[in-house]
Design an enzyme around this catalytic site. Structure first.
Site, PDB file in Angstrom:
ATOM      1  N   LYS A  84     -14.700   1.988   8.484  1.00  0.00           N
ATOM      2  CA  LYS A  84     -13.525   2.652   9.175  1.00  0.00           C
ATOM      3  C   LYS A  84     -13.782   3.093  10.715  1.00  0.00           C
ATOM      4  O   LYS A  84     -13.191   2.903  11.550  1.00  0.00           O
ATOM      5  CB  LYS A  84     -12.921   3.966   8.715  1.00  0.00           C
ATOM      6  CG  LYS A  84     -12.260   3.493   7.184  1.00  0.00           C
ATOM      7  CD  LYS A  84     -10.902   2.610   7.377  1.00  0.00           C
ATOM      8  CE  LYS A  84      -9.845   3.239   7.997  1.00  0.00           C
ATOM      9  NZ  LYS A  84      -8.804   2.253   7.953  1.00  0.00           N
ATOM     10  N   TRP A 124      -6.536  12.339   2.018  1.00  0.00           N
ATOM     11  CA  TRP A 124      -5.845  12.701   0.900  1.00  0.00           C
ATOM     12  C   TRP A 124      -4.367  12.264   0.635  1.00  0.00           C
ATOM     13  O   TRP A 124      -3.693  13.179   0.318  1.00  0.00           O
ATOM     14  CB  TRP A 124      -5.952  14.443   0.851  1.00  0.00           C
ATOM     15  CG  TRP A 124      -7.416  14.751   0.720  1.00  0.00           C
ATOM     16  CD1 TRP A 124      -8.551  14.166   1.056  1.00  0.00           C
ATOM     17  CD2 TRP A 124      -7.897  16.070   0.083  1.00  0.00           C
ATOM     18  NE1 TRP A 124      -9.557  15.016   0.931  1.00  0.00           N
ATOM     19  CE2 TRP A 124      -9.178  16.187   0.417  1.00  0.00           C
ATOM     20  CE3 TRP A 124      -7.089  17.134  -0.391  1.00  0.00           C
ATOM     21  CZ2 TRP A 124      -9.865  17.349  -0.100  1.00  0.00           C
ATOM     22  CZ3 TRP A 124      -7.963  18.331  -0.937  1.00  0.00           C
ATOM     23  CH2 TRP A 124      -9.272  18.286  -0.939  1.00  0.00           C
ATOM     24  N   GLY A 168       0.715  -1.244  -0.072  1.00  0.00           N
ATOM     25  CA  GLY A 168       0.013   0.111  -0.013  1.00  0.00           C
ATOM     26  C   GLY A 168       0.801   1.281  -0.088  1.00  0.00           C
ATOM     27  O   GLY A 168       2.025   1.076   0.075  1.00  0.00           O
ATOM     28  N   ASP A 192      -2.122 -11.910   6.861  1.00  0.00           N
ATOM     29  CA  ASP A 192      -3.505 -11.740   6.210  1.00  0.00           C
ATOM     30  C   ASP A 192      -4.313 -11.468   7.535  1.00  0.00           C
ATOM     31  O   ASP A 192      -4.569 -12.038   8.274  1.00  0.00           O
ATOM     32  CB  ASP A 192      -4.379 -13.054   5.556  1.00  0.00           C
ATOM     33  CG  ASP A 192      -5.619 -12.734   4.947  1.00  0.00           C
ATOM     34  OD1 ASP A 192      -6.283 -11.771   5.549  1.00  0.00           O
ATOM     35  OD2 ASP A 192      -5.890 -13.134   3.907  1.00  0.00           O
ATOM     36  N   TYR A 234     -17.727   3.198   3.205  1.00  0.00           N
ATOM     37  CA  TYR A 234     -16.108   3.152   3.833  1.00  0.00           C
ATOM     38  C   TYR A 234     -16.229   3.914   4.915  1.00  0.00           C
ATOM     39  O   TYR A 234     -15.423   3.367   5.833  1.00  0.00           O
ATOM     40  CB  TYR A 234     -15.445   4.075   2.427  1.00  0.00           C
ATOM     41  CG  TYR A 234     -13.782   4.240   3.018  1.00  0.00           C
ATOM     42  CD1 TYR A 234     -12.996   3.063   2.977  1.00  0.00           C
ATOM     43  CD2 TYR A 234     -13.467   5.466   3.250  1.00  0.00           C
ATOM     44  CE1 TYR A 234     -11.679   3.438   3.532  1.00  0.00           C
ATOM     45  CE2 TYR A 234     -12.168   5.600   3.802  1.00  0.00           C
ATOM     46  CZ  TYR A 234     -11.177   4.709   3.705  1.00  0.00           C
ATOM     47  OH  TYR A 234      -9.910   4.753   4.027  1.00  0.00           O
ATOM     48  N   THR A 264      -9.462   7.703   9.182  1.00  0.00           N
ATOM     49  CA  THR A 264      -9.927   8.462   8.025  1.00  0.00           C
ATOM     50  C   THR A 264     -10.900   9.687   8.579  1.00  0.00           C
ATOM     51  O   THR A 264     -11.701   9.486   9.310  1.00  0.00           O
ATOM     52  CB  THR A 264     -10.599   7.789   7.009  1.00  0.00           C
ATOM     53  OG1 THR A 264     -10.895   8.606   5.789  1.00  0.00           O
ATOM     54  CG2 THR A 264     -11.844   6.770   7.283  1.00  0.00           C
ATOM     55  N   TYR A 307      -9.159  -1.746   3.327  1.00  0.00           N
ATOM     56  CA  TYR A 307     -10.053  -1.623   2.155  1.00  0.00           C
ATOM     57  C   TYR A 307     -10.247  -0.136   2.030  1.00  0.00           C
ATOM     58  O   TYR A 307     -10.702   0.660   2.984  1.00  0.00           O
ATOM     59  CB  TYR A 307     -11.453  -2.390   2.285  1.00  0.00           C
ATOM     60  CG  TYR A 307     -12.132  -2.192   0.884  1.00  0.00           C
ATOM     61  CD1 TYR A 307     -12.157  -3.470   0.368  1.00  0.00           C
ATOM     62  CD2 TYR A 307     -12.854  -1.153   0.788  1.00  0.00           C
ATOM     63  CE1 TYR A 307     -13.079  -3.364  -0.931  1.00  0.00           C
ATOM     64  CE2 TYR A 307     -13.432  -1.005  -0.591  1.00  0.00           C
ATOM     65  CZ  TYR A 307     -13.594  -1.947  -1.308  1.00  0.00           C
ATOM     66  OH  TYR A 307     -14.368  -1.930  -2.329  1.00  0.00           O
ATOM     67  N   THR A 308      -9.679   0.414   0.799  1.00  0.00           N
ATOM     68  CA  THR A 308      -9.576   1.884   0.868  1.00  0.00           C
ATOM     69  C   THR A 308     -10.414   2.491  -0.562  1.00  0.00           C
ATOM     70  O   THR A 308     -10.122   3.683  -0.898  1.00  0.00           O
ATOM     71  CB  THR A 308      -7.941   2.195   0.631  1.00  0.00           C
ATOM     72  OG1 THR A 308      -7.285   1.607  -0.528  1.00  0.00           O
ATOM     73  CG2 THR A 308      -7.198   1.889   1.951  1.00  0.00           C
TER      74      THR A 308
HETATM   75  N1  LIG Z   1      -5.323   6.510   1.023  1.00  0.00           N
HETATM   76  C1  LIG Z   1      -5.889   7.678   1.822  1.00  0.00           C
HETATM   77  O1  LIG Z   1      -5.896   8.593   1.424  1.00  0.00           O
HETATM   78  C2  LIG Z   1      -6.051   7.293   3.177  1.00  0.00           C
HETATM   79  C3  LIG Z   1      -6.876   8.138   3.993  1.00  0.00           C
HETATM   80  C4  LIG Z   1      -7.072   7.857   5.303  1.00  0.00           C
HETATM   81  C5  LIG Z   1      -6.752   6.812   5.680  1.00  0.00           C
HETATM   82  N2  LIG Z   1      -6.286   5.752   4.963  1.00  0.00           N
HETATM   83  C6  LIG Z   1      -6.115   4.381   5.872  1.00  0.00           C
HETATM   84  O2  LIG Z   1      -4.827   4.193   5.762  1.00  0.00           O
HETATM   85  C7  LIG Z   1      -4.602   2.728   5.536  1.00  0.00           C
HETATM   86  C8  LIG Z   1      -3.476   2.301   4.645  1.00  0.00           C
HETATM   87  O3  LIG Z   1      -4.239   3.055   3.269  1.00  0.00           O
HETATM   88  P1  LIG Z   1      -3.174   3.088   2.051  1.00  0.00           P
HETATM   89  O4  LIG Z   1      -3.882   4.218   1.361  1.00  0.00           O
HETATM   90  O5  LIG Z   1      -1.785   3.032   2.163  1.00  0.00           O
HETATM   91  O6  LIG Z   1      -4.009   1.850   1.431  1.00  0.00           O
HETATM   92  P2  LIG Z   1      -3.734   1.201  -0.171  1.00  0.00           P
HETATM   93  O7  LIG Z   1      -2.399   1.901  -0.636  1.00  0.00           O
HETATM   94  O8  LIG Z   1      -5.002   1.042  -0.790  1.00  0.00           O
HETATM   95  O9  LIG Z   1      -3.199  -0.314   0.183  1.00  0.00           O
HETATM   96  C9  LIG Z   1      -3.855  -1.072   1.227  1.00  0.00           C
HETATM   97  C10 LIG Z   1      -3.138  -2.203   1.538  1.00  0.00           C
HETATM   98  O10 LIG Z   1      -3.787  -3.008   2.480  1.00  0.00           O
HETATM   99  C11 LIG Z   1      -3.636  -4.280   2.148  1.00  0.00           C
HETATM  100  N3  LIG Z   1      -4.510  -5.468   2.446  1.00  0.00           N
HETATM  101  C12 LIG Z   1      -5.615  -5.557   1.942  1.00  0.00           C
HETATM  102  N4  LIG Z   1      -6.255  -6.731   2.446  1.00  0.00           N
HETATM  103  C13 LIG Z   1      -5.251  -7.384   3.348  1.00  0.00           C
HETATM  104  C14 LIG Z   1      -5.536  -8.338   4.182  1.00  0.00           C
HETATM  105  N5  LIG Z   1      -6.497  -9.132   4.429  1.00  0.00           N
HETATM  106  N6  LIG Z   1      -4.297  -8.584   4.885  1.00  0.00           N
HETATM  107  C15 LIG Z   1      -3.361  -7.801   4.771  1.00  0.00           C
HETATM  108  N7  LIG Z   1      -3.017  -6.774   3.938  1.00  0.00           N
HETATM  109  C16 LIG Z   1      -4.280  -6.464   3.289  1.00  0.00           C
HETATM  110  C17 LIG Z   1      -3.041  -4.370   0.611  1.00  0.00           C
HETATM  111  O11 LIG Z   1      -2.380  -5.561   0.325  1.00  0.00           O
HETATM  112  P3  LIG Z   1      -2.324  -5.998  -1.031  1.00  0.00           P
HETATM  113  O12 LIG Z   1      -0.734  -5.174  -1.523  1.00  0.00           O
HETATM  114  O13 LIG Z   1      -1.765  -7.414  -0.914  1.00  0.00           O
HETATM  115  O14 LIG Z   1      -3.393  -5.873  -1.830  1.00  0.00           O
HETATM  116  C18 LIG Z   1      -2.493  -3.075   0.457  1.00  0.00           C
HETATM  117  O15 LIG Z   1      -1.207  -3.170   0.664  1.00  0.00           O
HETATM  118  C19 LIG Z   1      -5.956   2.143   5.510  1.00  0.00           C
HETATM  119  O16 LIG Z   1      -6.318   1.712   6.759  1.00  0.00           O
HETATM  120  C20 LIG Z   1      -6.520   3.220   5.200  1.00  0.00           C
HETATM  121  O17 LIG Z   1      -8.091   3.379   5.314  1.00  0.00           O
HETATM  122  C21 LIG Z   1      -5.937   6.030   3.797  1.00  0.00           C
END
Ligand SMILES: NC(=O)c1ccc[n+]([C@@H]2O[C@H](COP(=O)([O-])OP(=O)(O)OC[C@H]3O[C@@H](n4cnc5c(N)ncnc54)[C@H](OP(=O)(O)O)[C@@H]3O)[C@@H](O)[C@H]2O)c1
Length: 305
Positions: free
Chosen positions: A130, A151, A10, A37, A126, A102, A62-63
């Site tokens: 969360k 963001w 991620g 996992d 979503y 989030t 799940y994002t």
């Molecule tokens: N992106 C944003 O703007 C944002 C904003 C606020 C909060 N967040 C939070 O920050 C966290 C990380 O976000 P991100 O943007 O870095 O996420 P991301 O790029 O979408 O990546 C999500 C990661 O979760 C992993 N994953 C999914 N299902 C899994 C499982 N069953 N077991 C282990 N790993 C699993 C995925 O692994 P694979 O590579 O194997 O698919 C991926 O590496 C999340 O909780 C998200 O809700 C994100």
């Protein structure tokens, strides 16, 4: 300090693995599927047993904000049940958990920046998944820090900044919404903040730690149009790349927007408690563009005959 991050491909997990191993005081591990996992209790137990971290960070989830509307079970399985499994496993070993949440836990209708004590009221699946995850983590492990961010952009994977840059390089004119407000957050800056908090957790007695929910996002407010403009300015400066950019309203989008008019996060509580403040959002966007263009030019050099 031994830190285990759940998730490895991620945006935030990739930034973690770029940053944390360079720090002398940290042994950093990131494990994702299939090794860890978050929906599989045995793999969670095994990872924690093997690594024996001082701090566990949950960077998996799940994002897909729009996708969650049609896959609510999966969104809840990862963001709520998966978060609970991690928090419970950490609690059994007396290990603190830092969990990433989030601004989607709010409905986006407030006219000023959200503080941690504001009433949550998610309007998307979503956001609901969360928020459920926050509740599970709080219940399962008293030693929790929940960081709400938003963001996120980074040189890893697809994000708003890389999309804008790609379309600009293709010469596509851009129309970007100028009526949604938030705090753009560069993933490496968030990781620096997470590591500061982790260091705090391991250097003080548990009773001196202000466990709880905090907002952690880039400093300063912007619209998506502001972010696109910053990409334009920086890419013009670095590469002479110019593109046409127009501000529009979200109502002019062709797809249904699951986006909030205002998701600005007040992050002063994090600064007061841990002395941690993320850099200005413009710095993050500029670093992201510079990184993306550098990768791009080294790729085109290596592709040339
Ligand atoms: N992106 C944003 O703007 C944002 C904003 C606020 C909060 N967040 C939070 O920050 C966290 C990380 O976000 P991100 O943007 O870095 O996420 P991301 O790029 O979408 O990546 C999500 C990661 O979760 C992993 N994953 C999914 N299902 C899994 C499982 N069953 N077991 C282990 N790993 C699993 C995925 O692994 P694979 O590579 O194997 O698919 C991926 O590496 C999340 O909780 C998200 O809700 C994100």
């Amino acid at each position: 300090m031994r830190i285990l991050a759940a998730g490895w491909h991620g945006q935030i997990a990739s930034a973690f693995m770029q940053t944390a191993p360079g720090r002398e005081d940290i042994s950093a591990f990131a494990i994702g599927r299939p090794g860890l996992d978050i929906c599989e209790p045995r793999s969670v137990e095994r990872a924690l047993g093997d690594i024996r971290p001082d701090v566990l960070i949950n960077l998996a989830g799940y994002t897909e904000v729009d996708g969650a509307e049609s896959e609510p079970e999966l969104a809840f399985a990862l963001n709520s049940a998966g978060a609970r499994l991690l928090a419970e496993a950490a609690a059994r070993r007396d290990v603190p958990i830092i969990h990433i949440s989030t601004s989607y836990v709010f409905d986006g209708q407030k006219r000023s920046a959200y503080v941690e004590t504001d009433q949550t009221h998610p309007s998307t699946i979503y956001g609901k998944s969360k928020l459920a995850g926050e509740v599970e983590v709080q219940r399962a492990n008293p030693k929790h820090i929940i960081l709400r961010t938003e963001w996120i952009h980074s040189p890893f994977g697809r994000c708003f900044v890389s999309n804008i840059l790609q379309r600009a390089q293709l010469g596509m004119p851009l129309k970007v919404a100028n009526d949604q407000y938030g705090n753009p957050t560069y993933a490496p800056h968030l990781v620096d903040a997470i590591l500061e908090v982790a260091a705090y957790l391991t250097s003080r007695p548990p009773e001196d730690i202000p466990w709880g929910v905090y907002h952690a996002a880039g400093s300063g407010t912007a619209t998506w149009y502001d972010v696109a403009r910053e990409v334009l300015v920086k890419s013009e400066q670095l590469r002479g790349l110019s593109f046409s950019l127009d501000a529009i309203t979200s109502a002019e989008y062709s797809t249904p927007p699951h986006r909030s008019p205002n998701s600005e996060l007040d992050c002063s509580r994090l600064e007061q408690a841990f002395g941690v403040k993320l850099p200005a959002w413009q710095t993050g966007v500029q670093e992201c563009v510079a990184h993306l263009l550098a990768v791009d030019s080294s790729a085109s050099r290596s592709d040339s005959p």
